[in-house]
Design an enzyme around this catalytic site. Structure first.
Site, PDB file in Angstrom:
ATOM      1  N   ASP A 260       8.365   5.329  12.108  1.00 48.12           N
ATOM      2  CA  ASP A 260       8.269   4.229  13.077  1.00 48.12           C
ATOM      3  C   ASP A 260       9.530   4.256  13.946  1.00 48.12           C
ATOM      4  O   ASP A 260      10.409   3.407  13.816  1.00 48.12           O
ATOM      5  CB  ASP A 260       8.120   2.903  12.326  1.00 48.12           C
ATOM      6  CG  ASP A 260       6.861   2.878  11.497  1.00 48.12           C
ATOM      7  OD1 ASP A 260       5.793   2.592  12.046  1.00 48.12           O
ATOM      8  OD2 ASP A 260       6.926   3.187  10.286  1.00 48.12           O
TER       9      ASP A 260
ATOM     10  N   HIS B  42       7.057   5.789   1.494  1.00 48.30           N
ATOM     11  CA  HIS B  42       7.867   4.655   1.021  1.00 48.30           C
ATOM     12  C   HIS B  42       8.771   5.083  -0.140  1.00 48.30           C
ATOM     13  O   HIS B  42       9.931   4.668  -0.225  1.00 48.30           O
ATOM     14  CB  HIS B  42       6.972   3.517   0.527  1.00 48.30           C
ATOM     15  CG  HIS B  42       6.060   2.932   1.566  1.00 48.30           C
ATOM     16  ND1 HIS B  42       4.698   3.069   1.519  1.00 48.30           N
ATOM     17  CD2 HIS B  42       6.322   2.193   2.678  1.00 48.30           C
ATOM     18  CE1 HIS B  42       4.148   2.439   2.548  1.00 48.30           C
ATOM     19  NE2 HIS B  42       5.111   1.899   3.266  1.00 48.30           N
TER      20      HIS B  42
ATOM     21  N   ALA C 146       0.886  -1.186   0.000  1.00 44.11           N
ATOM     22  CA  ALA C 146       0.000   0.000   0.000  1.00 44.11           C
ATOM     23  C   ALA C 146       0.918   1.228   0.000  1.00 44.11           C
ATOM     24  O   ALA C 146       0.820   2.111   0.858  1.00 44.11           O
ATOM     25  CB  ALA C 146      -0.960  -0.007   1.175  1.00 44.11           C
TER      26      ALA C 146
ATOM     27  N   GLN D 298      11.748   7.062   9.857  1.00 36.82           N
ATOM     28  CA  GLN D 298      11.734   7.604  11.218  1.00 36.82           C
ATOM     29  C   GLN D 298      10.299   7.673  11.761  1.00 36.82           C
ATOM     30  O   GLN D 298      10.088   7.780  12.960  1.00 36.82           O
ATOM     31  CB  GLN D 298      12.318   9.005  11.161  1.00 36.82           C
ATOM     32  CG  GLN D 298      12.934   9.485  12.450  1.00 36.82           C
ATOM     33  CD  GLN D 298      13.517  10.864  12.236  1.00 36.82           C
ATOM     34  OE1 GLN D 298      14.517  11.016  11.547  1.00 36.82           O
ATOM     35  NE2 GLN D 298      12.871  11.869  12.787  1.00 36.82           N
TER      36      GLN D 298
HETATM   37  P1  AMP Z   1       5.318  -0.120   6.334  1.00 35.44           P
HETATM   38  O1  AMP Z   1       4.926  -0.497   4.943  1.00 35.44           O
HETATM   39  O2  AMP Z   1       4.302   0.730   7.038  1.00 35.44           O
HETATM   40  O3  AMP Z   1       5.792  -1.299   7.139  1.00 35.44           O
HETATM   41  O4  AMP Z   1       6.581   0.821   6.187  1.00 35.44           O
HETATM   42  C1  AMP Z   1       7.722   0.428   5.475  1.00 35.44           C
HETATM   43  C2  AMP Z   1       8.813   1.431   5.732  1.00 35.44           C
HETATM   44  O5  AMP Z   1       8.390   2.715   5.292  1.00 35.44           O
HETATM   45  C3  AMP Z   1       9.140   1.567   7.230  1.00 35.44           C
HETATM   46  O6  AMP Z   1      10.546   1.711   7.382  1.00 35.44           O
HETATM   47  C4  AMP Z   1       8.408   2.832   7.605  1.00 35.44           C
HETATM   48  O7  AMP Z   1       8.964   3.497   8.715  1.00 35.44           O
HETATM   49  C5  AMP Z   1       8.559   3.661   6.329  1.00 35.44           C
HETATM   50  N1  AMP Z   1       7.527   4.695   6.287  1.00 35.44           N
HETATM   51  C6  AMP Z   1       6.190   4.535   6.461  1.00 35.44           C
HETATM   52  N2  AMP Z   1       5.571   5.732   6.418  1.00 35.44           N
HETATM   53  C7  AMP Z   1       6.535   6.666   6.216  1.00 35.44           C
HETATM   54  C8  AMP Z   1       6.528   8.087   6.099  1.00 35.44           C
HETATM   55  N3  AMP Z   1       5.407   8.797   6.175  1.00 35.44           N
HETATM   56  N4  AMP Z   1       7.711   8.725   5.905  1.00 35.44           N
HETATM   57  C9  AMP Z   1       8.875   8.010   5.821  1.00 35.44           C
HETATM   58  N5  AMP Z   1       8.940   6.677   5.932  1.00 35.44           N
HETATM   59  C10 AMP Z   1       7.790   6.008   6.127  1.00 35.44           C
END
Ligand code: AMP
Length: 281
Positions: free
Chosen positions: A152, A37, A32, A150
């Site tokens: 997370d 990302h 998603a 950052q």
């Molecule tokens: P996720 O798909 O939510 O597991 O996120 C995958 C990676 O994208 C993780 O390292 C998250 O911290 C990073 N991520 C998610 N949202 C953001 C954002 N708004 N800004 C920067 N990195 C993000």
């Protein structure tokens, strides 16, 4: 962009890439995909020679089945975005491919208390699942650099512990949080917010900014937090935590410190969606 579903095929392809002395950068995700990302993919392309992205909605890090079931899955749009952003390889394993011997975690990482506070206190087992899947993904990709958001914040600290103890050759690069124009931290879960809820959700980033300003203007941590917590007294909003912690290791803060190297972190429910955000002070 090449797409792999099997660890074996991915490994043998990356072996050839590595034999040409290319530095591999890796961006693990749950799909998603959004501009948050993509900022990671772009930084990965800038700082390494070859970019690998994974999309895997990891069942073992969800502490609520409904959250796992409703997690948005948009592989076609994700693939398009990754191609546009010049990602070299996409890895999309199935649950069976990742966990051929069942989903019970076998890895033990000393998280030095990170598994008891903030996210961990509210999502039992969450970081155990994160550590388990990132360990398997790092074994599959064997990257030189790992790019994490950052957004997370606690997850970055947890993965740092995993990397120190099991993958010391990997360099972690933490990338800044990408936000909407109004300040909402981009998140895959935002897709499930209504237009009104997106407005309401601004309470997280606004409260974090308010705390930052209050501390700069001389409020004590407790004063700043107490004022900001009141912002969450809204219909359909439930604050889980709003805290100030040491940015280095998320330990409790020491108000006497001259150098206030802190981070404000929060988690709150807006309707049925749980959101998190943080701001460095
Ligand atoms: P996720 O798909 O939510 O597991 O996120 C995958 C990676 O994208 C993780 O390292 C998250 O911290 C990073 N991520 C998610 N949202 C953001 C954002 N708004 N800004 C920067 N990195 C993000």
């Amino acid at each position: 962009m090449l797409i792999f579903k099997r660890i074996k095929d991915l490994k043998s392809f990356l072996k050839k890439v590595k034999s040409t002395n290319k530095q591999i950068g890796f961006v693990p995700t749950m799909g998603a995909l959004h501009q948050g990302h993509m900022s990671l993919i772009q930084t990965c392309n800038e700082k390494s020679d070859f970019s690998v992205c994974s999309i895997f909605v990891n069942p073992t890090q969800f502490n609520q089945t409904a959250d796992l079931d409703k997690y948005p899955r948009t592989l076609e749009a994700d693939t398009k975005l990754l191609i546009e952003n010049k990602c070299d390889v996409l890895f999309v394993p199935s649950v069976e491919e990742m966990y051929p011997e069942g989903q019970k975690s076998r890895i033990k990482v000393d998280l030095a208390g990170l598994d008891k506070i903030l996210e961990a206190a509210h999502r039992p087992g969450h970081f155990e699942g994160v550590v388990q899947v990132v360990d398997l993904l790092l074994k599959a990709v064997e990257p030189d650099k790992l790019f994490l958001g950052q957004k997370d914040f606690q997850q970055v600290k947890v993965i740092q512990k995993l990397v120190e103890q099991y993958h010391p050759q990997v360099e972690i690069i933490s990338c800044p949080t990408q936000r909407s124009e109004k300040g909402l931290a981009l998140s895959s879960r935002n897709a499930r917010l209504s237009t009104d809820e997106k407005e309401t959700a601004l309470v997280l980033s606004k409260s974090l900014q308010q705390i930052k300003k209050a501390i700069k203007e001389g409020d004590t941590a407790e004063q700043a937090l107490e004022k900001a917590r009141k912002n969450f007294d809204l219909p359909h909003v439930k604050l889980e935590y709003l805290e100030l912690r040491a940015a280095h290791d998320l330990a409790p803060i020491n108000e006497e410190e001259a150098n206030k190297n802190w981070v404000a972190l929060c988690a709150a429910w807006v309707g049925e969606i749980r959101l998190i955000d943080n701001v460095l002070i």
